[in-house]
Design a protein around this motif. Structure first.
Motif, PDB file in Angstrom:
ATOM      1  N   LEU A  30       0.810  -1.212   0.000  1.00  0.00           N
ATOM      2  CA  LEU A  30       0.000   0.000   0.000  1.00  0.00           C
ATOM      3  C   LEU A  30       0.845   1.265   0.000  1.00  0.00           C
ATOM      4  CD1 LEU A  30      -2.852  -1.061   2.457  1.00  0.00           C
ATOM      5  CD2 LEU A  30      -2.835  -1.115  -0.044  1.00  0.00           C
ATOM      6  N   GLY A  31       2.097   1.141   0.372  1.00  0.00           N
ATOM      7  CA  GLY A  31       2.978   2.309   0.327  1.00  0.00           C
ATOM      8  C   GLY A  31       3.470   2.627  -1.071  1.00  0.00           C
ATOM      9  N   ALA A  32       3.213   1.732  -2.022  1.00  0.00           N
ATOM     10  CA  ALA A  32       3.685   1.947  -3.403  1.00  0.00           C
ATOM     11  C   ALA A  32       2.515   1.975  -4.381  1.00  0.00           C
ATOM     12  CB  ALA A  32       4.664   0.848  -3.789  1.00  0.00           C
ATOM     13  N   ARG A  33       1.356   2.477  -3.931  1.00  0.00           N
ATOM     14  CA  ARG A  33       0.182   2.542  -4.813  1.00  0.00           C
ATOM     15  C   ARG A  33       0.442   3.500  -5.971  1.00  0.00           C
ATOM     16  NH1 ARG A  33      -3.785   5.084  -2.564  1.00  0.00           N
ATOM     17  NH2 ARG A  33      -5.507   4.025  -3.644  1.00  0.00           N
ATOM     18  N   GLU A  40      12.132  -1.986 -10.458  1.00  0.00           N
ATOM     19  CA  GLU A  40      11.460  -2.884  -9.512  1.00  0.00           C
ATOM     20  C   GLU A  40      10.068  -3.262 -10.000  1.00  0.00           C
ATOM     21  OE1 GLU A  40      10.229  -3.068  -4.756  1.00  0.00           O
ATOM     22  OE2 GLU A  40      11.102  -1.240  -5.625  1.00  0.00           O
ATOM     23  N   HIS A  41       9.371  -2.304 -10.587  1.00  0.00           N
ATOM     24  CA  HIS A  41       8.026  -2.534 -11.129  1.00  0.00           C
ATOM     25  C   HIS A  41       8.025  -2.027 -12.569  1.00  0.00           C
ATOM     26  CE1 HIS A  41       6.606  -3.501  -7.103  1.00  0.00           C
ATOM     27  NE2 HIS A  41       7.088  -2.347  -6.657  1.00  0.00           N
ATOM     28  N   ASP A  46      -0.617  -1.061  -9.253  1.00  0.00           N
ATOM     29  CA  ASP A  46      -2.034  -0.713  -9.325  1.00  0.00           C
ATOM     30  C   ASP A  46      -2.501  -0.028  -8.049  1.00  0.00           C
ATOM     31  OD1 ASP A  46      -2.222  -2.726  -7.463  1.00  0.00           O
ATOM     32  OD2 ASP A  46      -3.355  -4.099  -8.739  1.00  0.00           O
ATOM     33  N   GLU A  47      -3.829   0.030  -7.868  1.00  0.00           N
ATOM     34  CA  GLU A  47      -4.401   0.763  -6.736  1.00  0.00           C
ATOM     35  C   GLU A  47      -4.107   0.115  -5.390  1.00  0.00           C
ATOM     36  OE1 GLU A  47      -7.423  -2.243  -8.039  1.00  0.00           O
ATOM     37  OE2 GLU A  47      -6.016  -0.858  -8.994  1.00  0.00           O
ATOM     38  N   LEU A  48      -3.638  -1.135  -5.380  1.00  0.00           N
ATOM     39  CA  LEU A  48      -3.283  -1.817  -4.139  1.00  0.00           C
ATOM     40  C   LEU A  48      -1.783  -2.052  -4.018  1.00  0.00           C
ATOM     41  CD1 LEU A  48      -6.169  -4.457  -3.928  1.00  0.00           C
ATOM     42  CD2 LEU A  48      -5.977  -2.275  -2.700  1.00  0.00           C
ATOM     43  N   GLY A  49      -1.015  -1.447  -4.894  1.00  0.00           N
ATOM     44  CA  GLY A  49       0.432  -1.593  -4.847  1.00  0.00           C
ATOM     45  C   GLY A  49       0.936  -2.891  -5.447  1.00  0.00           C
ATOM     46  N   ALA A 241      -4.942   7.120 -13.496  1.00  0.00           N
ATOM     47  CA  ALA A 241      -3.920   6.096 -13.762  1.00  0.00           C
ATOM     48  C   ALA A 241      -4.317   5.309 -15.013  1.00  0.00           C
ATOM     49  CB  ALA A 241      -3.765   5.162 -12.560  1.00  0.00           C
ATOM     50  N   PRO A 242      -4.224   5.928 -16.180  1.00  0.00           N
ATOM     51  CA  PRO A 242      -4.696   5.283 -17.414  1.00  0.00           C
ATOM     52  C   PRO A 242      -3.951   4.003 -17.773  1.00  0.00           C
ATOM     53  CG  PRO A 242      -3.450   7.278 -17.911  1.00  0.00           C
ATOM     54  CD  PRO A 242      -3.676   7.270 -16.438  1.00  0.00           C
TER      55      PRO A 242
END
Length: 276
Positions: A30-33, A40-41, A46-49, A241-242
């Motif tokens: 959740l800290g990376a939403r 790393e990503h 997404d909306e839940l990290g 966040a398209p």
């Protein structure tokens, strides 16, 4: 056709082996939403990290598996109905073709919504089994296949009507071969071409149907990802966040296009009269 095969091979290899180098698709952070793409990503979060690339590949594995299993199941049903109707003719042919016409006349999406909304628990299915990935894929495949076999049935019936009057079929009948042996040994190999083409072309349509049902919340359900339910999750944040909608939408587009290219290529290869 080569382009379609290349795209499909690349997609299949990516969804099978790509997740090995990515984070777990269901791992929450959740800290990376809504994180931006990084090493790393790769596609962000997404909306839940959750890692978007990992979920995209998991969704591809699920969506492509549903499409492949459904297409094969629908082809088996359609081939059986078409061969039996075309070979035996008469009342059986008329009854099976009226059944086919009736299924084709049904409104597809409302019917699928009704079938997909059925609660597995009320059918006596264990809750743990009903929540498994394998059951979700099998359930959706059976639902779509129940209404997706009609095109193959009509094509196979037409080919069977032509093949059954040929000399080698008549010789097999005169030799005392049973109808089932004649259909399997002499008719099926000669009606395989339209069946293969119709099955390949149907895969793209099945991907779209699965995506529509998952988008409506009646197909593959979270936390298991599919391209359709990824679009559902992106619906509320599409303007902020398209990328959450663009990537699964693009994957659906590319997969459908690739299967249609392969189907068109097979049609031209197996039926030279269709190529100009």
């Amino acid at each position: 056709m080569r382009a379609g095969l290349f795209i499909l091979a690349l997609m299949i290899l990516t969804v099978l082996f790509g997740p090995m180098a990515l984070p777990e698709p269901d791992a929450l952070d959740l800290g990376a939403r809504f994180a931006e793409p990084s090493w790393e990503h790769l596609l962000g979060t997404d909306e839940l990290g959750r890692d978007l690339a990992a979920r995209l590949l998991q969704g591809g594995r699920v969506s492509l598996t549903v499409a492949a299993v459904t297409a094969v199941l629908a082809a088996l049903i359609g081939t059986l109905v078409g061969m039996v109707a075309g070979y035996h003719g008469g009342f059986l042919d008329a009854a099976l073709m009226r059944l086919t016409d009736g299924v084709m006349a049904l409104p597809l999406l409302p019917l699928l919504i009704v079938l997909a909304a059925a609660d597995p628990a009320k059918l006596g299915i264990d809750a743990d089994m009903a929540g498994s990935e394998g059951f979700a894929v099998a359930r959706l495949a059976v639902i779509i296949a129940c209404v997706g076999w009609t095109t193959v049935a009509r094509l196979v019936r037409g080919s069977t009507l032509s093949v059954r009057s040929r000399d080698y079929v008549r010789a097999a009948v005169a030799a005392g071969a049973t109808p089932s042996r004649i259909m399997l040994r002499h008719i099926l190999p000669n009606v395989a071409s339209p069946m293969v083409v119709a099955t390949t072309l149907s895969v793209g349509n099945i991907i779209l149907i699965e995506s529509a049902l998952s988008f409506l919340g009646l197909g593959i359900r979270p936390p298991l990802a599919s391209w359709g339910n990824m679009l559902t999750g992106a619906m509320d944040v599409v303007w902020s966040a398209p990328a959450l909608a663009v990537w699964p939408g693009a994957a659906i587009l590319v997969a459908v296009l690739a299967f249609n290219l392969v189907g068109d290529g097979l049609q031209k290869a197996l039926d030279p009269k269709s190529s100009t």
